[in-house]
Write an enzyme that holds these catalytic residues in place. Structure first.
Site, PDB file in Angstrom:
ATOM      1  N   GLU A  94       0.811  -1.215   0.000  1.00  0.00           N
ATOM      2  CA  GLU A  94       0.000   0.000   0.000  1.00  0.00           C
ATOM      3  C   GLU A  94       0.840   1.258   0.000  1.00  0.00           C
ATOM      4  OE1 GLU A  94      -2.953  -2.119   3.207  1.00  0.00           O
ATOM      5  OE2 GLU A  94      -2.273  -0.088   3.564  1.00  0.00           O
ATOM      6  N   CYS A 107       3.049   8.178   1.547  1.00  0.00           N
ATOM      7  CA  CYS A 107       3.533   7.236   2.545  1.00  0.00           C
ATOM      8  C   CYS A 107       3.737   5.898   1.839  1.00  0.00           C
ATOM      9  CB  CYS A 107       2.451   7.158   3.623  1.00  0.00           C
ATOM     10  SG  CYS A 107       2.725   5.906   4.831  1.00  0.00           S
ATOM     11  N   CYS A 114       5.496  -7.513   7.611  1.00  0.00           N
ATOM     12  CA  CYS A 114       6.582  -7.107   8.513  1.00  0.00           C
ATOM     13  C   CYS A 114       6.786  -8.213   9.529  1.00  0.00           C
ATOM     14  CB  CYS A 114       6.234  -5.806   9.222  1.00  0.00           C
ATOM     15  SG  CYS A 114       7.554  -5.238  10.326  1.00  0.00           S
ATOM     16  N   CYS A 118       4.617  -5.742  16.027  1.00  0.00           N
ATOM     17  CA  CYS A 118       4.147  -4.787  17.035  1.00  0.00           C
ATOM     18  C   CYS A 118       2.644  -5.017  17.228  1.00  0.00           C
ATOM     19  CB  CYS A 118       4.400  -3.349  16.587  1.00  0.00           C
ATOM     20  SG  CYS A 118       6.135  -3.030  16.232  1.00  0.00           S
ATOM     21  N   CYS A 121      -0.246  -3.008  15.336  1.00  0.00           N
ATOM     22  CA  CYS A 121      -0.064  -2.737  13.909  1.00  0.00           C
ATOM     23  C   CYS A 121      -0.678  -3.824  13.029  1.00  0.00           C
ATOM     24  CB  CYS A 121       1.434  -2.622  13.635  1.00  0.00           C
ATOM     25  SG  CYS A 121       1.829  -2.467  11.890  1.00  0.00           S
ATOM     26  N   CYS A 332      -1.193   1.928   8.180  1.00  0.00           N
ATOM     27  CA  CYS A 332      -0.263   0.900   7.789  1.00  0.00           C
ATOM     28  C   CYS A 332      -0.873  -0.509   7.731  1.00  0.00           C
ATOM     29  CB  CYS A 332       0.829   1.060   8.837  1.00  0.00           C
ATOM     30  SG  CYS A 332       1.998  -0.137   9.149  1.00  0.00           S
TER      31      CYS A 332
HETATM   32  N1  SAH Z   1       8.192  -0.202  10.565  1.00  0.00           N
HETATM   33  C1  SAH Z   1       8.416   1.177  10.640  1.00  0.00           C
HETATM   34  C2  SAH Z   1       7.715   1.983   9.560  1.00  0.00           C
HETATM   35  C3  SAH Z   1       6.322   1.561   9.195  1.00  0.00           C
HETATM   36  S1  SAH Z   1       5.104   1.782  10.459  1.00  0.00           S
HETATM   37  C4  SAH Z   1       8.056   1.706  12.014  1.00  0.00           C
HETATM   38  O1  SAH Z   1       7.437   0.968  12.778  1.00  0.00           O
HETATM   39  O2  SAH Z   1       8.430   2.831  12.314  1.00  0.00           O
HETATM   40  C5  SAH Z   1       4.880   3.538  10.401  1.00  0.00           C
HETATM   41  C6  SAH Z   1       4.246   4.118  11.628  1.00  0.00           C
HETATM   42  O3  SAH Z   1       2.881   3.706  11.735  1.00  0.00           O
HETATM   43  C7  SAH Z   1       4.957   3.684  12.896  1.00  0.00           C
HETATM   44  O4  SAH Z   1       5.229   4.747  13.741  1.00  0.00           O
HETATM   45  C8  SAH Z   1       3.926   2.768  13.480  1.00  0.00           C
HETATM   46  O5  SAH Z   1       4.087   2.686  14.849  1.00  0.00           O
HETATM   47  C9  SAH Z   1       2.628   3.423  13.062  1.00  0.00           C
HETATM   48  N2  SAH Z   1       1.475   2.536  13.261  1.00  0.00           N
HETATM   49  C10 SAH Z   1       1.433   1.195  13.164  1.00  0.00           C
HETATM   50  N3  SAH Z   1       0.209   0.728  13.476  1.00  0.00           N
HETATM   51  C11 SAH Z   1      -0.537   1.799  13.797  1.00  0.00           C
HETATM   52  C12 SAH Z   1      -1.890   1.958  14.232  1.00  0.00           C
HETATM   53  N4  SAH Z   1      -2.696   0.903  14.399  1.00  0.00           N
HETATM   54  N5  SAH Z   1      -2.333   3.198  14.481  1.00  0.00           N
HETATM   55  C13 SAH Z   1      -1.523   4.266  14.302  1.00  0.00           C
HETATM   56  N6  SAH Z   1      -0.230   4.185  13.905  1.00  0.00           N
HETATM   57  C14 SAH Z   1       0.262   2.950  13.666  1.00  0.00           C
HETATM   58 FE1  SF4 Z   2       6.480  -3.564  11.523  1.00  0.00          FE
HETATM   59 FE2  SF4 Z   2       4.173  -2.388  12.031  1.00  0.00          FE
HETATM   60 FE3  SF4 Z   2       5.998  -2.622  13.958  1.00  0.00          FE
HETATM   61 FE4  SF4 Z   2       6.409  -0.895  11.922  1.00  0.00          FE
HETATM   62  S1  SF4 Z   2       4.795  -0.783  13.463  1.00  0.00           S
HETATM   63  S2  SF4 Z   2       7.863  -2.385  12.798  1.00  0.00           S
HETATM   64  S3  SF4 Z   2       5.437  -2.056  10.262  1.00  0.00           S
HETATM   65  S4  SF4 Z   2       4.939  -4.326  12.943  1.00  0.00           S
END
Ligand code: SAH
Ligand code: SF4
Length: 354
Positions: A94, A107, A114, A118, A121, A332
């Site tokens: 995306e 973006c 991934c 986390c 996410c 994301c």
């Molecule tokens: N993996 C990298 C970049 C992709 S995620 C990282 O984690 O930084 C980009 C951003 O989106 C990160 O700050 C992540 O914490 C945030 N993100 C992920 N899931 C989210 C959610 N459910 N709501 C809001 N932000 C989220």
């Molecule tokens: Fe991976 Fe999502 Fe964590 Fe970024 S926030 S490192 S995309 S699992």
């Protein structure tokens, strides 16, 4: 066959020059062909009608162009636009285009899925599928430009699917393509890499001479809580990541998703301020989008405001981001996960009928 779109513009120039020389083509061909990679991008060499037909066919055989086809596009009521790109092997990633005044931020994704899991996410829940090539990463900008030249992104952030610093070689090249005058020509200060802090590659990013911006996903002010939210904490811990920021000669952004009752207390704001202030970091507060673990809820608005105020009282600059594109699942990994869920439901319905 060479994927010119996965090479830096200098390397692509070298490969093309050698290929043209071997065919005894005139010198000016290079200046005709090179801009069709990034500056005036063609969908296929057949579109480069200023070249002789035979040469176009030979280019097609030697240098097929990596394309991403738009599988779904959704526009939010707030102007945010989301693209689901289908890749050559059927995988999908995306990008989200966020207009904000004169700025248009795209973006982009760096991986399919991934591996880092986390808990909040959507991409993390999907797991890791594969790395994107440099051409597929920068190609998201290329395809957005091809869809509508008038809305070329002014800014790029690596905040889509994937962890960019776990795909360093491709991201390293993609950064050059995005920034280079013969590439997409986007200023380094308008390109942001977002990462959880993969230390060895953070050092490599810091060593690049351009002023690329760095955003570090913190989401917790203590190692114990961060470990609960982000499994990578076990490998690269919060204190080490904070120490590593010293390598950057430029201001760093700390990202912090506000999760109700988890990381949004005023005490936690105090703790976060103690981390951010010594390194002069800007704190980006993000409302939680759905798609991660179902038991997590976003902080309510008054709580977010109080958290931001508390940081500011400590002298820390904090920005409370508006939630953009909520109605189109523009966080994301969400669109892909949503489409797959729909497909799955359809498949299950089928199964029931049969
Ligand atoms: N993996 C990298 C970049 C992709 S995620 C990282 O984690 O930084 C980009 C951003 O989106 C990160 O700050 C992540 O914490 C945030 N993100 C992920 N899931 C989210 C959610 N459910 N709501 C809001 N932000 C989220
Ligand atoms: Fe991976 Fe999502 Fe964590 Fe970024 S926030 S490192 S995309 S699992």
């Amino acid at each position: 066959m060479t994927d010119l779109l996965s090479l830096t513009p200098d390397a692509a120039r070298g490969a093309l020059a050698a290929w043209l020389a071997a065919r005894a083509e005139p010198g000016y061909r290079l200046a005709q062909i090179l801009p069709r990679l990034w500056q005036r991008p063609v969908g296929s060499w057949e579109e480069a009608t200023d070249l002789p037909a035979a040469l176009r066919a030979q280019l097609g055989d030697a240098f097929p162009l990596t394309r991403l086809s738009c599988d779904a596009a959704q526009q939010s009521s707030d102007g945010t636009e989301k693209f689901l790109w289908k890749l050559a092997d059927g995988e999908a990633v995306e990008s989200v285009l966020i207009p904000e005044g004169k700025r248009r931020t795209l973006c982009i994704s760096s991986q399919v899925g991934c591996a880092l899991g986390c808990v909040f996410c959507a991409t993390g829940r999907m797991g890791f599928r594969r790395n994107l090539s440099a051409g597929e990463i920068a190609g998201q900008v290329r395809e957005a430009v091809r869809r509508d030249r008038a809305v070329k992104p002014t800014n790029v952030v690596f905040m889509g699917m994937g962890e960019p610093l776990l795909n360093w070689d491709a991201v390293d090249t993609a950064l050059t393509i995005l920034n280079h005058a013969d590439g997409l020509g986007i200023g380094a200060r308008h390109i942001t890499v977002s990462t959880v802090g993969i230390l060895p590659n953070l050092a490599r990013l810091a060593q690049r001479p351009e002023q690329f911006r760095l955003a570090v996903s913190l989401h917790a002010p203590t190692a114990a809580l961060r470990r609960e939210l982000m499994p990578i904490e076990k490998k690269y811990s919060l204190p080490e990541v904070m120490r590593a920021l010293g390598q950057f000669r430029r201001r760093v952004t700390l990202e912090y998703v506000l999760i109700g009752g988890k990381n949004d207390s005023l005490t936690q704001a105090d703790e976060l301020a103690q981390l951010a202030r010594p390194v002069g970091a800007l704190v980006n507060l993000l409302p939680l989008h759905p798609g991660g673990a179902p038991d997590l809820t976003p902080s309510d608005r008054p709580r977010m405001l109080a958290f931001a105020r508390r940081l500011k009282r400590h002298g820390v600059e904090a920005v409370l981001r508006r939630s953009r594109g909520l109605d189109i699942s523009a966080a994301c990994g969400q669109l892909r996960v949503e489409l797959e869920a729909r497909r799955k439901v359809r498949a299950e319905e089928h199964a029931r009928v049969e």
